[in-house]
Motif scaffolding. Structure first.
Motif, PDB file in Angstrom:
ATOM      1  N   ASP A 127      53.272  44.890  40.973  1.00 35.75           N
ATOM      2  CA  ASP A 127      53.283  45.192  39.393  1.00 35.75           C
ATOM      3  C   ASP A 127      51.824  44.692  39.432  1.00 35.75           C
ATOM      4  N   VAL A 128      51.185  45.075  39.244  1.00 35.60           N
ATOM      5  CA  VAL A 128      49.644  44.565  38.919  1.00 35.60           C
ATOM      6  C   VAL A 128      49.909  44.712  36.912  1.00 35.60           C
ATOM      7  N   TYR A 129      49.918  43.202  36.724  1.00 38.96           N
ATOM      8  CA  TYR A 129      49.345  43.058  34.949  1.00 38.96           C
ATOM      9  C   TYR A 129      48.328  43.174  34.626  1.00 38.96           C
ATOM     10  N   GLN A 130      48.395  44.061  32.911  1.00 38.26           N
ATOM     11  CA  GLN A 130      46.778  44.391  32.750  1.00 38.26           C
ATOM     12  C   GLN A 130      45.715  43.311  33.117  1.00 38.26           C
ATOM     13  N   GLY A 131      44.736  44.125  33.799  1.00 41.65           N
ATOM     14  CA  GLY A 131      43.594  42.442  33.374  1.00 41.65           C
ATOM     15  C   GLY A 131      43.418  41.900  34.795  1.00 41.65           C
ATOM     16  N   THR A 132      44.448  42.001  35.632  1.00 38.44           N
ATOM     17  CA  THR A 132      44.627  40.701  36.072  1.00 38.44           C
ATOM     18  C   THR A 132      44.105  41.307  37.779  1.00 38.44           C
ATOM     19  N   GLU A 133      43.347  42.079  37.984  1.00 41.56           N
ATOM     20  CA  GLU A 133      42.674  42.503  39.154  1.00 41.56           C
ATOM     21  C   GLU A 133      41.238  41.751  38.611  1.00 41.56           C
ATOM     22  N   LEU A 134      41.227  41.074  37.599  1.00 38.70           N
ATOM     23  CA  LEU A 134      39.958  40.067  38.392  1.00 38.70           C
ATOM     24  C   LEU A 134      40.975  38.971  38.109  1.00 38.70           C
ATOM     25  N   TRP A 135      39.674  37.098  38.125  1.00 42.58           N
ATOM     26  CA  TRP A 135      40.119  36.426  37.930  1.00 42.58           C
ATOM     27  C   TRP A 135      40.590  36.582  36.119  1.00 42.58           C
ATOM     28  N   ASP A 136      42.071  35.762  35.935  1.00 47.48           N
ATOM     29  CA  ASP A 136      42.421  36.304  34.726  1.00 47.48           C
ATOM     30  C   ASP A 136      43.452  34.604  34.447  1.00 47.48           C
ATOM     31  N   LEU A 137      42.553  33.626  33.311  1.00 42.51           N
ATOM     32  CA  LEU A 137      43.483  32.904  33.012  1.00 42.51           C
ATOM     33  C   LEU A 137      44.274  32.521  31.713  1.00 42.51           C
ATOM     34  N   SER A 138      45.139  33.442  31.537  1.00 42.97           N
ATOM     35  CA  SER A 138      45.315  33.592  30.745  1.00 42.97           C
ATOM     36  C   SER A 138      46.845  32.679  30.683  1.00 42.97           C
ATOM     37  N   LEU A 139      47.487  32.071  29.471  1.00 38.84           N
ATOM     38  CA  LEU A 139      48.581  31.255  28.861  1.00 38.84           C
ATOM     39  C   LEU A 139      50.008  32.264  28.784  1.00 38.84           C
ATOM     40  N   VAL A 140      50.827  31.219  28.154  1.00 39.65           N
ATOM     41  CA  VAL A 140      52.125  32.269  27.357  1.00 39.65           C
ATOM     42  C   VAL A 140      51.609  33.330  26.354  1.00 39.65           C
ATOM     43  N   ASP A 141      52.371  34.379  26.188  1.00 37.28           N
ATOM     44  CA  ASP A 141      52.187  35.062  25.274  1.00 37.28           C
ATOM     45  C   ASP A 141      52.127  33.981  23.390  1.00 37.28           C
ATOM     46  N   PRO A 142      51.468  34.556  22.640  1.00 38.84           N
ATOM     47  CA  PRO A 142      50.300  35.877  22.244  1.00 38.84           C
ATOM     48  C   PRO A 142      49.528  36.075  23.961  1.00 38.84           C
ATOM     49  N   ASP A 143      48.896  34.598  24.186  1.00 39.34           N
ATOM     50  CA  ASP A 143      47.842  34.649  24.448  1.00 39.34           C
ATOM     51  C   ASP A 143      47.282  35.555  26.210  1.00 39.34           C
ATOM     52  N   ASN A 144      48.392  36.141  26.312  1.00 38.64           N
ATOM     53  CA  ASN A 144      48.650  36.799  28.071  1.00 38.64           C
ATOM     54  C   ASN A 144      48.248  38.315  27.389  1.00 38.64           C
ATOM     55  N   ARG A 145      48.248  38.569  25.842  1.00 39.80           N
ATOM     56  CA  ARG A 145      48.304  40.052  25.454  1.00 39.80           C
ATOM     57  C   ARG A 145      47.008  40.355  24.671  1.00 39.80           C
ATOM     58  N   ARG A 146      45.834  39.721  25.326  1.00 42.60           N
ATOM     59  CA  ARG A 146      44.490  39.379  24.536  1.00 42.60           C
ATOM     60  C   ARG A 146      43.661  41.489  25.411  1.00 42.60           C
ATOM     61  N   PRO A 147      42.703  41.470  24.283  1.00 43.68           N
ATOM     62  CA  PRO A 147      42.667  42.794  24.987  1.00 43.68           C
ATOM     63  C   PRO A 147      41.365  42.333  26.431  1.00 43.68           C
ATOM     64  N   VAL A 148      41.711  43.692  26.796  1.00 42.57           N
ATOM     65  CA  VAL A 148      41.332  43.617  28.547  1.00 42.57           C
ATOM     66  C   VAL A 148      39.757  44.652  28.823  1.00 42.57           C
ATOM     67  N   ASP A 149      38.639  44.202  29.296  1.00 46.60           N
ATOM     68  CA  ASP A 149      37.527  44.390  28.650  1.00 46.60           C
ATOM     69  C   ASP A 149      37.403  45.352  30.113  1.00 46.60           C
ATOM     70  N   TRP A 150      38.276  46.340  29.551  1.00 45.41           N
ATOM     71  CA  TRP A 150      38.064  48.275  30.563  1.00 45.41           C
ATOM     72  C   TRP A 150      36.498  48.434  31.238  1.00 45.41           C
ATOM     73  N   ALA A 151      35.463  48.342  30.229  1.00 43.48           N
ATOM     74  CA  ALA A 151      34.704  49.141  30.341  1.00 43.48           C
ATOM     75  C   ALA A 151      33.670  48.039  31.631  1.00 43.48           C
ATOM     76  N   ALA A 152      34.281  46.707  31.671  1.00 49.76           N
ATOM     77  CA  ALA A 152      32.852  45.710  32.219  1.00 49.76           C
ATOM     78  C   ALA A 152      34.097  45.654  34.376  1.00 49.76           C
ATOM     79  N   ARG A 153      35.194  46.310  34.082  1.00 47.30           N
ATOM     80  CA  ARG A 153      36.056  46.591  35.631  1.00 47.30           C
ATOM     81  C   ARG A 153      35.400  47.596  35.893  1.00 47.30           C
TER      82      ARG A 153
END
Length: 797
Positions: free
Chosen positions: A634-660
């Motif tokens: 499983d790939v968690y949303q957005g983590t196909e780029l570097w992602d330095l998120s912490l525990v929820d709700p920090d890891n539910r921040r919006p994903v920049d789909w346009a950049a990806r």
């Protein structure tokens, strides 16, 4: 019905991609990203809960109506449109379901709970909830309490529009229980429920809940009628061909997990995985008709193999010197006891009440003493499990170990523990057995994950869901053994590195793994930094500095919110229920003070930046191992780029789909990005691995061994594509990159690839290796193979 293995083989996706739905990212928004996911190589879109949740829910796990798709997400029309488009693109659809509980935070939003409050035991929905009606009115712990037991808050009750109202909450009035002009308190006392102090929830609650969350009431899905009512909508999607897989949330909270899963598999023919934390040497019961877990077991193994075991002495010494608990067993035991005796006392009391009030004895005990001792025995047993829960009568070993351990630790309670043991063994499907097993999982989760993991902070990369604080690192041989076992026994289980529940993202842990290689330097730095800007509690202090380095650069607000949550979970200087305002103000101010200290900030930045490259190497290595190893990654949303998120709700921040999407287009055009801060190299790796996996559908598992001076730094394995006679896929990842660089790199180290005809090509660089020798053997020099990326994805063309 087909066997579990046959069904999984037929229905399991090649991979999944988790999307977090909510008011800011609806089903329509998800549908818009399906083309991107298909191009990325994803096998199935994996949706967070989509049924109607509590008003304002940002995650969907607080369902209030299991019979319809949440209107705020777009409703049933949007769900059907997503499924149709996904299937048209060749993507499967996997849904996350929550059978254990529903939200009762806003009673008016939950029609079933509202009816139970209005009609009590006579409600047609009473069977849906686990309520002890024999103990009187349903206790609803919502009243403010400044030490008066909530009495003053009763003056805030009112009757408005035919409802009992307390601030923003509305409650039903039973028919004929209120006359216009009559005192409100009289109407309140005539209801099937009582609004009481919020403080009474942990000790006197009369309904089963999710952990210690009073706003989440457990659902009795063991009742066939309740199962049918709560699952009708999702099963309807499957019947229409619009649902291919299910992720079952919190399976250990159910009364009979095995029975529930067997019933679910009879109704749902697709791929099923369960959210289940396994102890390091534990496996799922063989009778469960599921493909496997959601992958925390793989997370521990994969992340652990990139950690340097040599860093343990320095970090343990630092923690001990700072006053942080370094014995995982002691920290765990203390936290579990607090969970059992304080946070879950209501559950313990309910279990104790099921046991004999006066067991046969030479001298009868006073009833008060008997009740207290029964509660102590129950709590001791709940704290004694070495797994989350046992599954009687299917498996008895875990139960036996827990009873023996409890007696060894509290011989003065041996008589009561033996009474409990006999009661449970005589009736393993009885109420006492069921409740003890349900509650043990709650004690372990709340004690270990939610508390001890925030107290024993010597090296927080270990403090992850499914982690083991006692195992500092994982040796390659252990990883290979586990992977081979997974390939043979559960080839279609899910694997993961980041989820909505992880306490820090895979890339933060990857950088912390690099930190383990410079543990002594880090320990010296923490001593200096703590002398200048300490956090007000030792465990939080160590957590703070590791988090700052691991997630650097991080804004002060994000860091402050994370540390405040961590402090409350640890329950050392403050807590959710008894906040210390002065302590919390210090925590809130700390990130800003550190950033404002120019010299200190420069030191932190220098160390974090020195770990950036090695952290990227670890991140790419662990991702390649996960994506091409056994299981369904499983790939968690957005983590196909570097992602330095912490525990929820920090890891539910919006994903920049346009950049990806923009980076993906460049990669599709032939660009092979460098390993830099853009994260494009990780996107390139994820795309390559997912597409190779979709193309080859690899199976089996063969560890490979490099030779030469840097052999221990190479983690390598091979797999065999569907229909092939011999291995034709190989993965090479770099371990301990700092030590590797210090030793001079890969010079003289090589890897012999599985023999056979054909030419091996690295799909990341596009370069072909030298043709095989006459005996079919290809020898790859790692200095050349890994000169551009610290990983290689080799396919025999």
């Amino acid at each position: 019905m087909k066997s579990t293995d046959d069904t999984s083989a037929d229905t399991a996706p090649t991979s999944t991609y988790r999307l977090q739905l909510g008011p800011r990212f609806t089903l329509d928004d998800a549908t818009d990203q399906l083309d991107y996911l298909q191009r990325l190589g994803v096998g199935a879109v994996y949706l967070s809960p989509v049924l109607t949740a509590a008003p304002g829910s940002s995650h969907g796990y607080d369902v209030v109506d299991p019979t319809r798709v949440a209107p705020v997400l777009g409703g049933g029309t949007a769900r059907a449109a997503l499924a149709d488009k996904a299937h048209g693109l060749g993507l499967g659809v996997v849904a996350d379901i929550v059978p254990n509980h529903v939200s009762v935070a806003q009673p008016a939003a939950n029609p079933w709970w509202w009816d139970v409050l209005e009609h009590g035991r006579a409600s047609v929905f009473a069977r849906c909830f686990d309520i002890d009606f024999d103990r009187g009115p349903i206790l609803v712990p919502v009243l403010a309490d400044d030490g008066d037991g909530g009495r003053a808050a009763l003056d805030d009750l009112a009757v408005t529009d035919g409802c009992l109202v307390y601030h923003d909450k509305r409650y039903p009035l039973a028919p004929g229980t209120h006359e216009p002009g009559a005192p409100v308190h009289r109407a309140h006392e005539r209801q099937h429920y009582r609004l009481v102090s919020w403080r009474r929830g942990d000790s006197e609650l009369t309904y089963r809940r999710f952990f210690d969350v009073n706003e989440l009431a457990a659902v009795r899905v063991e009742d066939p009628g309740v199962f049918d009512a709560t699952h009708a909508e999702i099963l309807r999607w499957a019947e229409l061909g619009r649902l291919d897989g299910l992720r079952v949330d919190h399976v250990d909270g159910l009364t009979d997990p095995g029975g529930y899963l067997r019933r679910l598999a009879e109704c749902f023919p697709g791929w099923i995985v369960v959210e289940k934390i396994l102890a390091p040497d534990e496996d799922l019961p063989q009778s469960w008709p599921v493909a496997g877990t959601t992958g925390y077991d793989a997370l521990r193994e994969i992340c652990g193999v990139f950690t340097d075991p040599g860093g343990e002495p320095a970090l343990t010494g630092l923690a001990r010197e700072q006053g942080v608990e370094t014995d995982p067993g002691t920290a765990d035991d203390r936290a579990r006891r607090q969970a059992a005796t304080e946070l879950l006392r209501a559950e313990v009391r309910r279990i104790a009440a099921l046991l004999p009030a006066q067991p046969p004895a030479t001298t009868p005990r006073p009833s008060a003493m008997a009740a207290r001792q029964r509660e102590e025995a129950v709590a001791e047993l709940l704290c004694a499990f070495d797994v989350y829960r046992s599954y009687l009568p299917e498996q008895g070993d875990a139960w036996t170990r827990a009873v023996r351990r409890a007696i060894d630790r509290r011989p003065d309670l041996a008589f009561d523990l033996e009474v409990i043991d006999r009661r449970v063994r005589d009736d393993p499907r009885g109420e006492a057995a069921r409740r003890i097993q349900q509650t043990s999982g709650m004690v372990v989760a709340m004690g270990t994950e939610n508390t001890a993991f925030y107290r024993a902070t010597r090296f927080v990369a270990l403090n992850e869901v499914g982690g083991d604080l006692g195992r500092f690192a994982v040796e390659p041989a252990e990883l290979h053994t586990a992977a081979a076992r997974r390939a043979a026994a559960r080839p279609h289980t899910m694997t993961t590195l980041s989820t909505h529940d992880t306490k820090r993202s895979e890339d933060v842990r990857a950088r912390l793994a690099a930190l383990s290689e410079v543990a002594e330097d880090f320990a010296d730095a923490v001593r200096r930094w703590t002398g200048r800007r300490p956090l007000p509690e030792p465990a939080l202090n160590l957590l703070g500095w590791q988090t700052l380095v691991g997630a650097w650069p991080i804004g002060t607000d994000r860091l402050a919110e994370y540390l405040l949550k961590a402090a409350r979970e640890a329950r050392l200087g403050t807590s959710w229920t008894n906040p210390d305002t002065g302590f919390e103000e210090h925590v809130r101010d700390w990130p800003g003070q550190v950033m404002a200290d120019t010299d200190l900030r420069a030191e932190v930045a220098a160390l974090a930046e020195s770990l950036q490259g090695p952290g990227w190497s670890n991140a790419l290595g662990q991702k390649a191992v996960q994506l091409l190893g056994p299981g369904v990654p499983d790939v968690y949303q957005g983590t196909e780029l570097w992602d330095l998120s912490l525990v929820d709700p920090d890891n539910r921040r919006p994903v920049d789909w346009a950049a990806r999407t923009a980076l993906l287009e460049r990669i599709e055009s032939g660009w092979r990005p460098p390993v830099d801060a853009t994260g494009a190299a990780k996107l390139h790796l994820v795309r390559t691995c997912l597409r190779v996996r979709r193309e080859l559908e690899p199976g089996g598992y063969l560890p490979l061994t490099a030779t030469g001076p840097a052999a221990r730094h190479a983690l390598t394995f091979a797999r065999t594509s569907r229909g092939a006679a011999r291995p034709d896929l190989a993965v090479v990842a770099t371990r301990l990159p700092i030590a590797l660089s210090g030793a001079g790199g890969w010079g003289g180290t090589s890897l012999a690839l599985p023999s056979g005809p054909g030419v091996w090509t690295d799909r990341l660089t596009g370069r072909a290796l030298a043709p095989a020798t006459a005996d079919g053997l290809t020898l790859a020099g790692l200095a050349d193979l890994l000169d551009r990326y610290p990983v290689a994805v080799l396919v025999r063309e």
